[in-house]
Design a protein around this motif. Structure first.
Motif, PDB file in Angstrom:
ATOM      1  N   CYS A  11       0.814  -1.214   0.000  1.00  0.00           N
ATOM      2  CA  CYS A  11       0.000   0.000   0.000  1.00  0.00           C
ATOM      3  C   CYS A  11       0.851   1.270   0.000  1.00  0.00           C
ATOM      4  CB  CYS A  11      -0.961  -0.008   1.187  1.00  0.00           C
ATOM      5  SG  CYS A  11      -0.143   0.130   2.764  1.00  0.00           S
ATOM      6  N   GLY A  12       2.157   1.146   0.287  1.00  0.00           N
ATOM      7  CA  GLY A  12       3.029   2.305   0.254  1.00  0.00           C
ATOM      8  C   GLY A  12       2.964   3.185   1.487  1.00  0.00           C
ATOM      9  N   ASN A  13       2.249   2.753   2.489  1.00  0.00           N
ATOM     10  CA  ASN A  13       2.214   3.521   3.731  1.00  0.00           C
ATOM     11  C   ASN A  13       3.528   3.417   4.479  1.00  0.00           C
ATOM     12  OD1 ASN A  13      -0.367   4.511   3.549  1.00  0.00           O
ATOM     13  ND2 ASN A  13      -1.303   2.872   4.744  1.00  0.00           N
ATOM     14  N   LYS A  14       3.825   4.434   5.231  1.00  0.00           N
ATOM     15  CA  LYS A  14       5.017   4.396   6.063  1.00  0.00           C
ATOM     16  C   LYS A  14       4.889   3.294   7.098  1.00  0.00           C
ATOM     17  CE  LYS A  14       5.854   9.031   6.789  1.00  0.00           C
ATOM     18  NZ  LYS A  14       6.087  10.046   7.833  1.00  0.00           N
ATOM     19  N   LEU A  15       5.990   2.645   7.368  1.00  0.00           N
ATOM     20  CA  LEU A  15       5.955   1.538   8.309  1.00  0.00           C
ATOM     21  C   LEU A  15       6.429   1.986   9.679  1.00  0.00           C
ATOM     22  CD1 LEU A  15       7.416  -1.356   6.164  1.00  0.00           C
ATOM     23  CD2 LEU A  15       5.036  -0.851   6.626  1.00  0.00           C
ATOM     24  N   THR A  16       5.582   1.796  10.662  1.00  0.00           N
ATOM     25  CA  THR A  16       6.020   2.011  12.030  1.00  0.00           C
ATOM     26  C   THR A  16       6.579   0.705  12.563  1.00  0.00           C
ATOM     27  OG1 THR A  16       3.721   1.670  12.657  1.00  0.00           O
ATOM     28  CG2 THR A  16       4.514   3.923  12.599  1.00  0.00           C
ATOM     29  N   PHE A  17       5.981  -0.360  12.124  1.00  0.00           N
ATOM     30  CA  PHE A  17       6.517  -1.675  12.431  1.00  0.00           C
ATOM     31  C   PHE A  17       6.488  -2.484  11.162  1.00  0.00           C
ATOM     32  CE2 PHE A  17       6.693  -5.970  13.951  1.00  0.00           C
ATOM     33  CZ  PHE A  17       7.578  -5.899  15.001  1.00  0.00           C
ATOM     34  N   ARG A  18       7.614  -3.108  10.822  1.00  0.00           N
ATOM     35  CA  ARG A  18       7.627  -3.816   9.553  1.00  0.00           C
ATOM     36  C   ARG A  18       7.427  -5.314   9.744  1.00  0.00           C
ATOM     37  NH1 ARG A  18      13.848  -1.923   9.261  1.00  0.00           N
ATOM     38  NH2 ARG A  18      14.486  -3.550  10.637  1.00  0.00           N
ATOM     39  N   TYR A  19       6.605  -5.835   8.880  1.00  0.00           N
ATOM     40  CA  TYR A  19       6.353  -7.261   8.883  1.00  0.00           C
ATOM     41  C   TYR A  19       7.048  -7.875   7.684  1.00  0.00           C
ATOM     42  CZ  TYR A  19       2.734  -6.320  12.301  1.00  0.00           C
ATOM     43  OH  TYR A  19       2.064  -5.928  13.418  1.00  0.00           O
ATOM     44  N   LYS A  20       7.725  -8.947   7.924  1.00  0.00           N
ATOM     45  CA  LYS A  20       8.422  -9.603   6.840  1.00  0.00           C
ATOM     46  C   LYS A  20       7.430 -10.407   6.020  1.00  0.00           C
ATOM     47  CE  LYS A  20      13.009 -11.219   6.328  1.00  0.00           C
ATOM     48  NZ  LYS A  20      13.819 -12.385   6.411  1.00  0.00           N
ATOM     49  N   SER A  21       7.508 -10.246   4.685  1.00  0.00           N
ATOM     50  CA  SER A  21       6.594 -11.005   3.843  1.00  0.00           C
ATOM     51  C   SER A  21       7.098 -12.429   3.678  1.00  0.00           C
ATOM     52  CB  SER A  21       6.464 -10.332   2.484  1.00  0.00           C
ATOM     53  OG  SER A  21       7.721 -10.197   1.883  1.00  0.00           O
ATOM     54  N   MET A  22       6.184 -13.334   3.466  1.00  0.00           N
ATOM     55  CA  MET A  22       6.570 -14.721   3.248  1.00  0.00           C
ATOM     56  C   MET A  22       7.011 -14.910   1.810  1.00  0.00           C
ATOM     57  SD  MET A  22       3.558 -16.630   5.353  1.00  0.00           S
ATOM     58  CE  MET A  22       4.168 -18.303   5.101  1.00  0.00           C
ATOM     59  N   SER A  23       7.947 -15.818   1.594  1.00  0.00           N
ATOM     60  CA  SER A  23       8.481 -16.008   0.247  1.00  0.00           C
ATOM     61  C   SER A  23       7.389 -16.476  -0.713  1.00  0.00           C
ATOM     62  CB  SER A  23       9.635 -17.005   0.279  1.00  0.00           C
ATOM     63  OG  SER A  23       9.261 -18.172   0.964  1.00  0.00           O
ATOM     64  N   GLU A  24       6.370 -17.140  -0.200  1.00  0.00           N
ATOM     65  CA  GLU A  24       5.266 -17.619  -1.035  1.00  0.00           C
ATOM     66  C   GLU A  24       4.466 -16.478  -1.661  1.00  0.00           C
ATOM     67  OE1 GLU A  24       6.030 -18.787   1.932  1.00  0.00           O
ATOM     68  OE2 GLU A  24       5.470 -20.886   2.166  1.00  0.00           O
ATOM     69  N   TRP A  25       4.545 -15.307  -1.060  1.00  0.00           N
ATOM     70  CA  TRP A  25       3.726 -14.195  -1.543  1.00  0.00           C
ATOM     71  C   TRP A  25       4.384 -13.445  -2.693  1.00  0.00           C
ATOM     72  CZ3 TRP A  25       2.758 -12.002   4.045  1.00  0.00           C
ATOM     73  CH2 TRP A  25       2.008 -12.961   4.766  1.00  0.00           C
ATOM     74  N   ASN A  26       5.646 -13.747  -2.951  1.00  0.00           N
ATOM     75  CA  ASN A  26       6.377 -13.063  -4.016  1.00  0.00           C
ATOM     76  C   ASN A  26       6.385 -11.549  -3.865  1.00  0.00           C
ATOM     77  OD1 ASN A  26       7.254 -15.298  -5.602  1.00  0.00           O
ATOM     78  ND2 ASN A  26       5.135 -15.589  -6.226  1.00  0.00           N
ATOM     79  N   ILE A  27       6.581 -11.097  -2.655  1.00  0.00           N
ATOM     80  CA  ILE A  27       6.668  -9.665  -2.396  1.00  0.00           C
ATOM     81  C   ILE A  27       8.067  -9.371  -1.885  1.00  0.00           C
ATOM     82  CG2 ILE A  27       5.839  -7.797  -0.929  1.00  0.00           C
ATOM     83  CD1 ILE A  27       3.169  -9.365  -0.794  1.00  0.00           C
ATOM     84  N   SER A  28       8.717  -8.412  -2.501  1.00  0.00           N
ATOM     85  CA  SER A  28      10.026  -8.045  -1.984  1.00  0.00           C
ATOM     86  C   SER A  28       9.873  -6.820  -1.109  1.00  0.00           C
ATOM     87  CB  SER A  28      10.997  -7.764  -3.133  1.00  0.00           C
ATOM     88  OG  SER A  28      10.522  -6.730  -3.927  1.00  0.00           O
ATOM     89  N   GLY A  29      10.420  -6.872   0.068  1.00  0.00           N
ATOM     90  CA  GLY A  29      10.284  -5.764   0.988  1.00  0.00           C
ATOM     91  C   GLY A  29       9.389  -6.127   2.158  1.00  0.00           C
ATOM     92  N   TYR A  30       8.972  -5.093   2.859  1.00  0.00           N
ATOM     93  CA  TYR A  30       8.210  -5.311   4.073  1.00  0.00           C
ATOM     94  C   TYR A  30       6.760  -4.874   3.908  1.00  0.00           C
ATOM     95  CZ  TYR A  30      12.694  -6.061   6.270  1.00  0.00           C
ATOM     96  OH  TYR A  30      13.920  -6.541   6.600  1.00  0.00           O
ATOM     97  N   LEU A  31       5.936  -5.348   4.813  1.00  0.00           N
ATOM     98  CA  LEU A  31       4.516  -4.997   4.777  1.00  0.00           C
ATOM     99  C   LEU A  31       4.109  -4.298   6.063  1.00  0.00           C
ATOM    100  CD1 LEU A  31       3.054  -8.367   3.479  1.00  0.00           C
ATOM    101  CD2 LEU A  31       3.556  -6.339   2.150  1.00  0.00           C
ATOM    102  N   CYS A  32       3.061  -3.481   5.957  1.00  0.00           N
ATOM    103  CA  CYS A  32       2.481  -2.907   7.164  1.00  0.00           C
ATOM    104  C   CYS A  32       1.569  -3.952   7.809  1.00  0.00           C
ATOM    105  CB  CYS A  32       1.692  -1.642   6.826  1.00  0.00           C
ATOM    106  SG  CYS A  32       0.186  -1.936   5.890  1.00  0.00           S
TER     107      CYS A  32
END
Ligand code: ZN
Length: 55
Positions: A11-32
């Protein structure tokens, strides 16, 4: 000081706490928290797994 600023890969929101994405999701970077939660439930509610989750 905002070169360390991290944004959610979905979503591009600033992260106050970052969640690591699972490799199955094919997302590089962190999630809110919101996107992480969403992805997590999508992942576990996916048709293949519905039977397994059922009690
Ligand atoms: Zn997000």
């Amino acid at each position: 000081m905002d070169k360390n600023e991290l944004k959610c890969a979905l979503c591009g929101n600033k992260l106050t706490f970052r969640y690591k994405s699972m490799s199955e999701w094919n997302i590089s970077g962190y999630l809110c928290g919101v996107c992480y939660d969403k992805k997590l439930s999508e992942f576990y509610i996916s048709p293949d797994r519905r039977d397994i989750v059922k009690r």
